[in-house]
Scaffold this motif. Structure first.
Motif, PDB file in Angstrom:
ATOM      1  N   THR A   1     -27.326  -7.694  28.559  1.00 48.29           N
ATOM      2  CA  THR A   1     -27.633  -7.995  29.954  1.00 48.29           C
ATOM      3  C   THR A   1     -28.312  -6.790  30.587  1.00 48.29           C
ATOM      4  OG1 THR A   1     -25.534  -7.160  30.820  1.00 48.29           O
ATOM      5  CG2 THR A   1     -25.590  -9.471  30.103  1.00 48.29           C
TER       6      THR A   1
ATOM      7  N   ASP B   1     -29.463 -11.483  33.252  1.00 56.30           N
ATOM      8  CA  ASP B   1     -28.222 -11.063  33.900  1.00 56.30           C
ATOM      9  C   ASP B   1     -27.052 -11.709  33.162  1.00 56.30           C
ATOM     10  OD1 ASP B   1     -27.901 -13.720  34.877  1.00 56.30           O
ATOM     11  OD2 ASP B   1     -28.926 -13.233  36.749  1.00 56.30           O
ATOM     12  N   SER B   2     -25.846 -11.368  33.533  1.00 58.15           N
ATOM     13  CA  SER B   2     -24.672 -11.833  32.786  1.00 58.15           C
ATOM     14  C   SER B   2     -24.551 -13.348  32.828  1.00 58.15           C
ATOM     15  CB  SER B   2     -23.403 -11.184  33.333  1.00 58.15           C
ATOM     16  OG  SER B   2     -23.254 -11.446  34.718  1.00 58.15           O
TER      17      SER B   2
ATOM     18  N   LYS C   1     -27.039 -14.787  30.306  1.00 64.14           N
ATOM     19  CA  LYS C   1     -26.619 -14.604  28.917  1.00 64.14           C
ATOM     20  C   LYS C   1     -25.462 -15.531  28.572  1.00 64.14           C
ATOM     21  CE  LYS C   1     -25.143 -11.366  25.409  1.00 64.14           C
ATOM     22  NZ  LYS C   1     -25.258 -10.016  24.866  1.00 64.14           N
TER      23      LYS C   1
END
Length: 674
Positions: free
Chosen positions: A379, A423-424, A427
């Motif tokens: 990320t 970004d998280s 992902k």
């Protein structure tokens, strides 16, 4: 998709699709000496020439650690620190003692054989060009005269290797090599782009390099050339590397006809370099490391510079194939990879958060076009944190590339493009979108009809399993056929075959390993037939239902080995038939905190013990609240559990142990996960 703040810092040294023509020749000096290609003169960087091999070149000084502060690196420049640490060794490996090989780079960092005459030995000239040309507070080699002279010698020797038709040799002097020519196009086109922003080299030599690259381009793009476009299609990464080099050269030549030729060859590449199963051809078969770590990053760079819709579709198909072969570990360590089907090299795992120096780092360009590609990337927050921690370290933490280790230079193309990471949320969504993560039931059958390869991926609520079958060419090392892996959503990988070896393979074997008596089913092509349930009614595997119970029966061509695998919703039933004594071998993925037990035995297996033997009726493995049980009936068999030296991931918390069952004629066993 989060864009890196330092993307603006580099201000697109060459903005995407807008590359300026070189403008440094006036800085090269009015007095230049002609380079005699293949002759006896080499430009010295001072307006004079000397006889090859008669004048040693000054050495490039080693880096002085006290002068380097890691905080002076821009975040996206950190990936070049190991190359900086290696530079003086590379430059000082340029031969300045022998007339015949003056300028030869005598290292073992690339695909070369370590002998003069192999063009691939010259590829580290890109590293020399970068540090000579890029003015940064951490770079003491900018404009260094000794580095320039050695770089010019390396270019000069490279020029002497080119054939009249524009190609370059690799292993023999008269070879017209796709790899040597294609990767020369990539590395040297990129070297010129860096030279364009620096103090420059001799103008005559520069022009000769440009002309050599144009001749190599014409050789590569010739549709009637069988080396790339017939034989070369078996090695798709090599063609792709050359096409990227040509893409880098387009703004230099400003030739619409050349761009049209490139697009025509890209269309041909799209139509012929990829299997209908989704993988790119390497040695005419599957190879995850070359496809994911070499071709994919280079294709990303090529697509970013010259978007071509068919190639995006092509790579979407590749990632669709990839999702069945990269197995996510539920603790977030990363992916175990089904490398058993790879025909060239091993690629056992992919870290969850690969770093800046990873070979596949240019894959960071794909998630903005293919969302599922974010599953294999760190990320933006992870990358930023890693870079901040790196900057707080010292130069003593930076290690040069060891000799004989592959030194990737694909990432030298990245400063010319916009860098971004998921970004998280992106992902997590990408991982959740993987077929075996989002579905509990499917039977995915992939086939390569011309080569007669079959790949079977079976997902049921309690397991996910892969197999490689087909009547194609019998696999040699490293590829292995048959049963490949077994995975569980909470337990992760449980059984996992490798390539490159004979022992860590889910297989049936006879004879003594290391002798002429040794044989195993996985080292053969396997003729498969598919049946509804456990019936004798054949079924087309392409028409199997998502949750249907079915049997795969396969044999080796000589009928010595036969196996039936029965897939149900709750368990697997495996039956092996071999005349005489044989060993059934299952490579188990074990962790230190796993609870492992023999069934029907008074003995107790222990993680960390090299070799353990017993008589048992089964084996169990408990992890994360679930238990896998392998049961082979009521009669105890001789069984052993042997630790390998192979562990996965940096923490080494997953180790392959070989479970071996010794019996004769027939073995039936069941695998259940509850």
């Amino acid at each position: 998709m989060a864009e890196s703040n330092d993307a603006q810092k580099s201000q697109q040294l060459w903005p995407m699709q807008r590359f300026p023509r070189r403008a440094f020749l006036e800085r090269a000096g009015a007095t230049t000496a002609a380079l005699a290609i293949g002759g006896s003169l080499v430009f010295t960087g001072t307006g004079k020439a000397h006889a090859q091999g008669t004048q040693p070149l000054p050495p490039v000084p080693d880096i002085q650690p006290a002068t380097i502060s890691l905080t002076t690196f821009a975040p996206d420049e950190q990936r070049f620190a190991p190359h900086l640490a290696t530079l003086s060794y590379i430059a000082n490996s340029v031969d300045d003692q022998h007339a015949a090989t003056y300028g030869y780079i005598n290292t073992l960092y690339r695909g070369g054989s370590g002998v003069p005459g192999n063009t691939r030995q010259q590829e580290p000239a890109l590293v020399m060009a970068y540090f000579y040309s890029v003015k940064r507070p951490w770079n003491p080699y900018y404009g260094n005269t000794a580095l320039r002279q050695r770089l010019e010698a390396a270019f000069s020797y490279w020029l002497t290797l080119q054939h009249d038709d524009g190609s370059f040799p690799e292993y023999t002097p008269d070879e017209h090599s796709l790899a040597a020519t294609g990767f020369s196009l990539f590395h040297f086109s990129l070297a010129l782009r860096y030279l364009d922003q620096g103090p420059g080299i001799d103008a005559t030599l520069y022009d000769q390099v440009v002309n050599a690259l144009r001749r190599a381009t014409d050789w590569l793009l010739d549709p009637n050339n069988p080396i790339p476009w017939v034989n070369g299609l078996k090695f798709s990464n090599q063609i792709n590397g050359g096409l990227l080099g040509v893409t880098n050269l387009l703004p230099r030549f400003r030739d619409p006809a050349l761009e049209a030729r490139l697009l025509e060859r890209q269309r041909f590449f799209h139509a012929n370099a990829q299997s209908q199963a989704g993988f790119y051809f390497e040695a005419n078969e599957v190879d995850h490391p070359y496809s994911f770590q070499v071709l994919s990053p280079m294709l990303a760079l090529r697509y970013e510079a010259l978007p071509y819709a068919d190639e995006l579709q092509m790579h979407q198909q590749f990632f669709d194939w990839l999702q069945y072969n990269f197995l996510w570990e539920p603790d977030g360590a990363g992916f175990l990879i089904d490398e058993s089907i790879c025909d060239r090299y091993g690629f056992p795992y992919q870290l969850a958060s690969p770093g800046d120096t990873s070979k596949d780092d240019a894959n960071l360009l794909w998630p903005r076009y293919i969302p599922q590609a974010a599953a294999y990337r760190p990320t933006a927050q992870e990358r930023d944190a890693a870079r901040q921690a790196w900057a707080q370290g010292s130069w003593s933490n930076i290690k040069p590339y060891p000799q004989c280790q592959y030194m990737d230079m694909t990432n030298f193309n990245l400063p010319f493009f916009r860098e971004s990471e998921p970004d998280s949320r992106e992902k997590e969504a990408a991982i959740a979108s993987l077929a075996y993560m989002r579905q509990q039931r499917f039977t995915e059958y992939r086939v390569d009809t011309p080569r007669d390869f079959e790949f079977l991926f079976v997902r049921r609520p309690s397991y996910y399993m892969g197999m490689a079958l087909g009547k194609g060419t019998a696999p040699q090392l490293p590829k292995r056929n048959g049963l490949s892996f077994l995975w569980h959503p909470q337990m992760g990988s449980l059984i996992h075959s490798r390539n490159l070896v004979n022992d860590l393979v889910w297989s049936t074997a006879v004879g003594t390993p290391g002798t002429s008596t040794f044989q195993m089913d996985a080292a053969n092509f396997l003729n498969a037939t598919y049946f509804h349930g456990q019936s004798t009614h054949p079924v087309d595997p392409a028409h199997l239902g998502a949750g249907e119970a079915f049997t795969v029966h396969y044999t080796t061509p000589d009928q010595r080995f036969a196996r039936d695998v029965f897939f149900t919703d709750s368990h697997l039933e495996i039956s092996t038939q071999v005349s005489g004594n044989f060993n059934e071998r299952l490579p188990l993925v074990l962790k230190p905190d796993d609870q492992i037990s023999w069934i029907g035995s008074i003995d107790h297996p222990t993680f960390g013990v090299q070799s353990q033997q017993t008589q048992a009726t089964g084996f169990s493995l408990a992890r994360n609240g679930h238990t896998m049980t392998i049961s082979w009936g009521d009669t105890p068999l001789a069984a052993s559990l042997t630790a390998s030296t192979y562990s996965f991931f940096a923490d080494k918390q997953r180790t392959l142990y070989l479970l071996t069952l010794s019996t004769q004629n027939q073995l039936n066993y069941t695998i259940t996960i509850e």
